[in-house]
Write a protein that holds these residues in place. Structure first.
Motif, PDB file in Angstrom:
ATOM      1  N   MET A   1       0.816  -1.197   0.000  1.00 46.86           N
ATOM      2  CA  MET A   1       0.000   0.000   0.000  1.00 46.86           C
ATOM      3  C   MET A   1       0.856   1.255   0.000  1.00 46.86           C
ATOM      4  SD  MET A   1      -2.701   0.943   2.903  1.00 46.86           S
ATOM      5  CE  MET A   1      -2.478   2.409   3.800  1.00 46.86           C
ATOM      6  N   ASP A  14      -2.832  -1.841  -5.642  1.00 46.45           N
ATOM      7  CA  ASP A  14      -2.706  -2.053  -4.196  1.00 46.45           C
ATOM      8  C   ASP A  14      -2.724  -0.736  -3.446  1.00 46.45           C
ATOM      9  OD1 ASP A  14      -2.616  -4.783  -4.432  1.00 46.45           O
ATOM     10  OD2 ASP A  14      -0.435  -4.920  -4.226  1.00 46.45           O
ATOM     11  N   ASN A  17      -6.333   0.582  -3.487  1.00 43.06           N
ATOM     12  CA  ASN A  17      -7.134  -0.180  -2.527  1.00 43.06           C
ATOM     13  C   ASN A  17      -6.760   0.178  -1.092  1.00 43.06           C
ATOM     14  OD1 ASN A  17      -8.467  -1.494  -4.612  1.00 43.06           O
ATOM     15  ND2 ASN A  17      -7.056  -3.224  -4.611  1.00 43.06           N
TER      16      ASN A  17
END
Length: 82
Positions: A1, A14, A17
């Protein structure tokens, strides 16, 4: 992340998200306040903004380094016993 950009400078899925997960978490722990602390590498938790600004900052600047425990957004820190 925390790895924001992929090949050709695009935002990694990623990361996208991860921002969504963070935003949901921060809002669920923020009471009725319309603003949250901005964890981007520019604001470093020192400024409070509305959600759309925080999201824009995260996409542009990324998270502050090593902010894995979201203690400034409601995650509880377990005391250590020595």
């Amino acid at each position: 992340m925390y790895q924001r950009k992929g090949m050709r400078g695009s935002i990694k899925e990623d990361f996208y998200n991860g921002i969504n997960v963070f935003v949901e978490f921060a809002l669920s722990n923020n009471g009725n306040d319309p603003e949250i602390r901005c964890p981007c590498s520019k604001c470093k938790h020192l400024k409070h903004w509305k959600l759309d600004v925080v999201e824009a900052h995260l996409y542009k600047f990324g998270f502050v380094p090593n902010y894995y425990l979201w203690d400034r957004h409601g995650e509880l820190v377990q005391p250590t016993h020595n």
